[in-house]
Design a protein around this motif. Sequence first.
Motif, mmCIF file in Angstrom:
data_model
loop_
_atom_site.group_PDB
_atom_site.id
_atom_site.type_symbol
_atom_site.label_atom_id
_atom_site.label_comp_id
_atom_site.label_asym_id
_atom_site.label_seq_id
_atom_site.Cartn_x
_atom_site.Cartn_y
_atom_site.Cartn_z
ATOM 1 N N LYS A 68 -20.608 27.902 49.153
ATOM 2 C CA LYS A 68 -20.053 27.753 47.797
ATOM 3 C C LYS A 68 -18.933 26.712 47.736
ATOM 4 O O LYS A 68 -18.763 26.033 46.736
ATOM 5 C CB LYS A 68 -19.532 29.100 47.306
ATOM 6 N N ARG A 69 -18.106 26.638 48.784
ATOM 7 C CA ARG A 69 -16.984 25.690 48.874
ATOM 8 C C ARG A 69 -15.971 25.805 47.726
ATOM 9 O O ARG A 69 -15.670 24.830 47.031
ATOM 10 C CB ARG A 69 -17.477 24.249 48.893
ATOM 11 N N PRO A 70 -15.417 26.968 47.437
ATOM 12 C CA PRO A 70 -14.421 27.080 46.366
ATOM 13 C C PRO A 70 -13.165 26.278 46.695
ATOM 14 O O PRO A 70 -12.864 26.001 47.856
ATOM 15 C CB PRO A 70 -14.122 28.580 46.327
ATOM 16 N N LEU A 71 -12.434 25.916 45.655
ATOM 17 C CA LEU A 71 -11.181 25.195 45.852
ATOM 18 C C LEU A 71 -10.181 26.084 46.584
ATOM 19 O O LEU A 71 -10.211 27.310 46.473
ATOM 20 C CB LEU A 71 -10.587 24.766 44.506
ATOM 21 N N THR A 72 -9.281 25.448 47.307
ATOM 22 C CA THR A 72 -8.206 26.187 47.970
ATOM 23 C C THR A 72 -7.183 26.610 46.911
ATOM 24 O O THR A 72 -7.144 26.043 45.802
ATOM 25 C CB THR A 72 -7.513 25.307 49.012
ATOM 26 N N PRO A 73 -6.325 27.595 47.223
ATOM 27 C CA PRO A 73 -5.277 27.965 46.265
ATOM 28 C C PRO A 73 -4.416 26.763 45.865
ATOM 29 O O PRO A 73 -4.006 26.650 44.696
ATOM 30 C CB PRO A 73 -4.464 29.012 47.032
ATOM 31 N N GLU A 74 -4.150 25.889 46.820
ATOM 32 C CA GLU A 74 -3.337 24.701 46.506
ATOM 33 C C GLU A 74 -4.059 23.788 45.516
ATOM 34 O O GLU A 74 -3.447 23.226 44.608
ATOM 35 C CB GLU A 74 -3.008 23.940 47.784
ATOM 36 N N GLU A 75 -5.355 23.650 45.703
ATOM 37 C CA GLU A 75 -6.132 22.802 44.790
ATOM 38 C C GLU A 75 -6.238 23.444 43.412
ATOM 39 O O GLU A 75 -6.130 22.761 42.380
ATOM 40 C CB GLU A 75 -7.516 22.548 45.379
ATOM 41 N N LYS A 76 -6.410 24.757 43.372
ATOM 42 C CA LYS A 76 -6.475 25.444 42.089
ATOM 43 C C LYS A 76 -5.148 25.351 41.342
ATOM 44 O O LYS A 76 -5.113 25.277 40.097
ATOM 45 C CB LYS A 76 -6.857 26.916 42.297
ATOM 46 N N ALA A 77 -4.055 25.328 42.093
ATOM 47 C CA ALA A 77 -2.726 25.259 41.465
ATOM 48 C C ALA A 77 -2.538 23.977 40.678
ATOM 49 O O ALA A 77 -1.727 23.933 39.734
ATOM 50 C CB ALA A 77 -1.642 25.382 42.533
ATOM 51 N N LEU A 78 -3.278 22.920 41.023
ATOM 52 C CA LEU A 78 -3.178 21.661 40.285
ATOM 53 C C LEU A 78 -3.592 21.830 38.820
ATOM 54 O O LEU A 78 -3.155 21.063 37.956
ATOM 55 C CB LEU A 78 -4.067 20.592 40.942
ATOM 56 N N PHE A 79 -4.423 22.839 38.552
ATOM 57 C CA PHE A 79 -4.946 23.043 37.201
ATOM 58 C C PHE A 79 -4.107 24.027 36.390
ATOM 59 O O PHE A 79 -4.362 24.224 35.198
ATOM 60 C CB PHE A 79 -6.394 23.538 37.283
ATOM 61 N N THR A 80 -3.134 24.639 37.043
ATOM 62 C CA THR A 80 -2.285 25.615 36.355
ATOM 63 C C THR A 80 -1.504 24.935 35.238
ATOM 64 O O THR A 80 -0.890 23.882 35.437
ATOM 65 C CB THR A 80 -1.312 26.280 37.345
ATOM 66 N N GLY A 81 -1.524 25.562 34.061
ATOM 67 C CA GLY A 81 -0.787 25.008 32.933
ATOM 68 C C GLY A 81 -1.532 23.941 32.158
ATOM 69 O O GLY A 81 -1.044 23.454 31.138
ATOM 70 N N ILE A 88 -12.134 25.488 34.797
ATOM 71 C CA ILE A 88 -12.723 24.371 35.533
ATOM 72 C C ILE A 88 -12.512 24.540 37.029
ATOM 73 O O ILE A 88 -13.432 24.366 37.836
ATOM 74 C CB ILE A 88 -12.115 23.032 35.048
ATOM 75 N N ALA A 89 -11.291 24.909 37.405
ATOM 76 C CA ALA A 89 -10.964 25.080 38.824
ATOM 77 C C ALA A 89 -11.820 26.157 39.484
ATOM 78 O O ALA A 89 -12.157 26.047 40.659
ATOM 79 C CB ALA A 89 -9.481 25.399 38.985
ATOM 80 N N ASP A 90 -12.185 27.189 38.725
ATOM 81 C CA ASP A 90 -13.011 28.268 39.269
ATOM 82 C C ASP A 90 -14.435 27.807 39.561
ATOM 83 O O ASP A 90 -15.135 28.423 40.370
ATOM 84 C CB ASP A 90 -13.047 29.456 38.304
ATOM 85 N N LYS A 91 -14.872 26.728 38.901
ATOM 86 C CA LYS A 91 -16.254 26.258 39.063
ATOM 87 C C LYS A 91 -16.371 25.032 39.975
ATOM 88 O O LYS A 91 -17.449 24.771 40.512
ATOM 89 C CB LYS A 91 -16.858 25.934 37.701
#
Length: 213
Positions: A68-81, A88-91
């Motif tokens: 699946k290769r989900p984003l890392t927490p650090e990468e997901k944090a870029l989309f916060t706010g 988008i980050a979840d997909k």
Amino acid sequence: MKTSKEIFETLYASYPALVPCRAGIEKAYTALLDCARAEGTVLVCGNGGSAADSEHIVGELMKGFNLKRPLTPEEKALFTGVSGGEEIADKLQRGIRAVSLVSQSGLITAFSNDIDPELIFAQQVFAYAQKKEDVLIALSTSGNSKNVVNAAITAKATGIRSIAITGEKDSKLSAVSDVTVRLPAQTPFEVQELTLPVYHALCAAIEADMFDK
């Protein structure tokens, strides 16, 4: 999920004719894994059926193949706010940076028309090559396709590694490439039929080592 070692064992069990290619395949795997770990770029080129294979390889590298290769927490944090960002980050999936040099139709036709059609891939290798870990995958069933050979020559000139996947004969491409996988076939369609399981195994093995944590 199979380990990279198991993936290659399955490849050779399913395609015994590829056993003599083991050394070349494993050298190609090492170069590609080094590239992925260094966040380098994999460049891929070929003509005809090999052009289609170029697109296929990039498709397997740039998104999830067996994982699946989900984003890392650090990468997901870029989309916060960012409005809509979390959905988008979840997909999105983590990718291995790769470019199909056959896809740039505007550039290819302009360079072919204005300068030299035999340098359409060489021009892109020269422009894209940025890191010493970058890798060119050069596909040619004969090993003598001029535009592909010129791309490998340019890879050598710019200091990046090149992997040739060809038929069984020595060729201009094998002479200039760092690694050559000589598949045990000569006619184009037979070479292409063996090319697919090789690059599927390479892509699956790299994914297993990069993302199966």
